[in-house]
Design an enzyme around this catalytic site. Structure first.
Site, mmCIF file in Angstrom:
data_model
loop_
_atom_site.group_PDB
_atom_site.id
_atom_site.type_symbol
_atom_site.label_atom_id
_atom_site.label_comp_id
_atom_site.label_asym_id
_atom_site.label_seq_id
_atom_site.Cartn_x
_atom_site.Cartn_y
_atom_site.Cartn_z
ATOM 1 N N LYS A 123 0.854 -1.198 0.000
ATOM 2 C CA LYS A 123 0.000 0.000 0.000
ATOM 3 C C LYS A 123 0.887 1.243 0.000
ATOM 4 C CE LYS A 123 -3.715 2.276 2.576
ATOM 5 N NZ LYS A 123 -4.791 2.129 3.550
ATOM 6 N N ASP A 228 -13.519 4.611 10.037
ATOM 7 C CA ASP A 228 -13.910 4.563 8.623
ATOM 8 C C ASP A 228 -14.410 3.146 8.324
ATOM 9 O OD1 ASP A 228 -14.298 5.717 6.175
ATOM 10 O OD2 ASP A 228 -12.203 5.714 5.563
HETATM 11 P P1 ADP Z 1 -7.407 3.808 1.294
HETATM 12 O O1 ADP Z 1 -6.778 4.159 2.614
HETATM 13 O O2 ADP Z 1 -6.837 4.660 0.218
HETATM 14 O O3 ADP Z 1 -8.889 3.794 1.340
HETATM 15 P P2 ADP Z 1 -7.423 0.926 1.480
HETATM 16 O O4 ADP Z 1 -6.468 0.366 2.490
HETATM 17 O O5 ADP Z 1 -8.831 1.021 1.896
HETATM 18 O O6 ADP Z 1 -6.903 2.328 0.944
HETATM 19 O O7 ADP Z 1 -7.292 0.037 0.165
HETATM 20 C C1 ADP Z 1 -7.972 0.371 -1.034
HETATM 21 C C2 ADP Z 1 -8.466 -0.879 -1.729
HETATM 22 O O8 ADP Z 1 -7.371 -1.746 -2.025
HETATM 23 C C3 ADP Z 1 -9.395 -1.697 -0.855
HETATM 24 O O9 ADP Z 1 -10.724 -1.317 -1.038
HETATM 25 C C4 ADP Z 1 -9.157 -3.107 -1.351
HETATM 26 O O10 ADP Z 1 -9.927 -3.375 -2.495
HETATM 27 C C5 ADP Z 1 -7.704 -3.096 -1.761
HETATM 28 N N1 ADP Z 1 -6.838 -3.616 -0.683
HETATM 29 C C6 ADP Z 1 -6.241 -2.903 0.274
HETATM 30 N N2 ADP Z 1 -5.494 -3.674 1.087
HETATM 31 C C7 ADP Z 1 -5.619 -4.932 0.614
HETATM 32 C C8 ADP Z 1 -5.083 -6.208 1.009
HETATM 33 N N3 ADP Z 1 -4.274 -6.332 2.059
HETATM 34 N N4 ADP Z 1 -5.422 -7.286 0.284
HETATM 35 C C9 ADP Z 1 -6.243 -7.162 -0.767
HETATM 36 N N5 ADP Z 1 -6.765 -6.018 -1.189
HETATM 37 C C10 ADP Z 1 -6.478 -4.896 -0.522
HETATM 38 MG MG MG Z 2 -10.094 2.520 2.392
#
Ligand code: ADP
Ligand code: MG
Length: 537
Positions: A123, A228
């Site tokens: 991420k 959130d």
């Molecule tokens: P943000 O803080 O920008 O909202 P998120 O952590 O919610 O970011 O991640 C955005 C998207 O990426 C999630 O909705 C999901 O679809 C995907 N995602 C994030 N982390 C993972 C993970 N560990 N495994 C699979 N998909 C993930």
């Molecule tokens: Mg998110």
């Protein structure tokens, strides 16, 4: 900055990387880092450094910027991604990068893999990409700061996310296993499931509803509120069990608005279940149902994260009741709402393209520190450099530690590209550092092929002794691979030459003086003669 250009990493040389690191270091106390400072931190000649800087700008790793008083460069997300990736790959946390998995409101998620070919999620926090986070009032709180740095906030978000994920994972919560983090990047377990927002039908909505409400209460019993908790931050596996993600905005149950945040999380789930599954329950938890069992919030606070950065934590907290009220009157805020919940965009990546890091007001973290000189940064610079180059330098002492991309088809199920470095000869290993203060540079210096064998060394010396400029002396002096005797001889020769030319100059100067003296005497004589003529006239 939607794309993560791993291919580009392959072509970045050590000098590119040195300059990039120098820009990052310079940004600790400069909003825009002047080229001269970058050259000093990177210990490169100005001409060479400028060339590298232009290349880095071309590849969108840094941006050229100017204000009324200063012009120079600043790091943007492209360059920050590269530095984080380099560190994570040197720690062997990740060895290859695959396709983009998701676009969050303030992050990009990629599939990556480690040495054991285990697939993980990377991420990359991208704060400032959208105007979701209402920093307006919180910025006023940080009056002493000229501007908030998006890079700094992204780093803070990654650090907080990792700390919370680790604490939650260790306490048995359904969250991805955290692996590592660096700068604005977090590496975690790849969740095998779909975001709840993409799920249209489930067998037993009531069971999932109860599971999620229990999770909210269990979190609060541990002293935490997600902040959130909605369908975008919950991943559903094949058995319809939820995994919770996205933690930078988490708050403590002792927060002044804790009850409000708690109720909002609950309401988000209730609203979603009603809308999506047409499921409504009269049972839902309230803040009074919370019976604190332990204080993860306090445990996290004593960990590295908040000690260092607690004062800025408020900047990451979710918008509170005051913010919502203000937003109603504020037309510029583009937050979309589902009920009371801030909706996350699942927009196409083009959103992020339009808001490239380069257009953001990143930069600047410690304005009040004034302009620290390069000496201030050298120790840290070398540390960062060592950390980044680390094993790569030890293991692969070939010409450049380029990141290569293997066309391994099996690994390419998710478009994964290897971040491996080529194996090379270890002919540099014998070279010792002659100048202790240049330890951090030895790797780069050893890279210069002409210095590596006697022949080319002689060739260089012959070539260099012809020039008398002071700069070329300095260059040779700073090359740690030349034997000291040779350097001494060369300096001696250069000095004698310089002394001779200085003497010549002095002599010449003396001659001129004599000439001027004679001329003055002549003039005087003529004048006297003319006067005398007049007199006699
Ligand atoms: P943000 O803080 O920008 O909202 P998120 O952590 O919610 O970011 O991640 C955005 C998207 O990426 C999630 O909705 C999901 O679809 C995907 N995602 C994030 N982390 C993972 C993970 N560990 N495994 C699979 N998909 C993930
Ligand atoms: Mg998110």
């Amino acid at each position: 900055m939607g794309k993560l250009n791993v291919v580009l990493l392959r072509y970045l040389s050590r000098d590119d990387f040195r300059v990039l690191t120098a820009v990052e270091m310079g940004m600790k106390n400069h909003e825009i880092v002047p080229a001269s400072l970058i050259a000093s931190i990177a210990s490169l000649k100005h001409g060479g450094c400028n060339k590298v800087l232009r290349e880095l700008v071309k590849h969108k790793l840094i941006a050229y910027d100017r204000s009324k008083t200063v012009q120079g460069y600043r790091l943007i997300y492209g360059g920050y991604d590269y530095l984080a990736l380099k560190t994570l790959s040197s720690r062997d946390v990740i060895t290859s990068v695959g396709n983009q998995l998701g676009v969050g409101k303030e992050s990009d998620i990629y599939i990556v893999a480690n040495e054991e070919e285990k697939q993980l999620a990377l991420k990359l926090h991208r704060l400032g990409r959208t105007s979701f986070r209402n920093l307006k009032n919180k910025r006023d709180y940080h009056k002493h700061r000229h501007k908030m740095s998006w890079l700094y906030l992204s780093r803070l978000a990654a650090m907080k996310e990792f700390a919370y994920m680790k604490a939650l994972y260790d306490s048995g919560f359904p969250v991805p296993k955290p692996y590592d983090y660096n700068r604005h990047a977090v590496v975690m377990e790849l969740v095998n499931g779909y975001p709840l927002c993409q799920v249209r039908h489930i067998e037993d909505p009531a069971a999932l509803y109860n599971e999620l409400m229990d999770l909210i209460v269990k979190l609060a019993n541990h002293g935490l509120i997600h902040g959130d908790f909605n369908e975008f931050n919950l991943m559903l596996d094949d058995e319809d069990h939820a995994t919770m993600i996205d933690f930078p905005q988490m708050v403590s149950t002792s927060h002044v608005n804790a009850e409000w945040y708690f109720d909002r999380d609950v309401k988000c789930i209730r609203d979603f279940f009603l809308k999506r599954f047409n499921y409504e329950s009269e049972l839902y938890p309230t803040f009074r149902d919370v019976h604190k069992e332990c204080s993860l919030d306090v445990e996290i606070e004593v960990s590295g994260y908040t000690k260092e950065m607690q004062k800025d934590d408020e900047l990451l907290q979710p918008e509170g009741p005051e913010d919502i009220q203000e937003e109603d009157n504020d037309e510029t805020v583009s937050t979309t709402k589902i009920g009371d919940c801030a909706q996350e965009t699942k927009d196409d990546p083009s959103v992020s393209e339009a808001t490239d890091g380069s257009s953001l007001e990143d930069s600047e973290t410690k304005q009040d520190h004034g302009g620290g000189g390069p000496s201030l940064d050298m120790a840290e610079f070398n540390k960062v450099l060592d950390e980044l180059e680390g094993k790569t330098v030890e293991k692969n002492d070939n010409k450049t530690p380029e990141i290569s991309i293997a066309g391994d088809v099996e690994n390419n199920r998710h478009g994964i590209e290897k971040l491996s470095t080529e194996e090379g000869s270890d002919e540099y290993e014998d070279c010792e550092d002659e100048c202790p203060e240049l330890v951090g540079l030895s790797g780069t210096n050893q890279e210069f092929r002409p210095f590596r064998d006697e022949d080319s060394l002689q060739h260089i010396n012959q070539h260099r002794t012809r020039t008398t400029s002071v700069t070329s002396m300095g260059t040779v002096g700073s090359c740690s691979t030349i034997p000291p005797e040779l350097v001494k001889q060369k300096v001696k020769r250069q000095l004698t030459k310089q002394q001779k030319s200085a003497l010549r100059r002095r002599l010449q100067k003396g001659e001129v003086n004599v000439f001027t003296k004679q001329r003055r005497e002549n003039m005087f004589n003529i004048k006297c003669s003319v006067d005398a003529a007049g007199f006699w006239g």
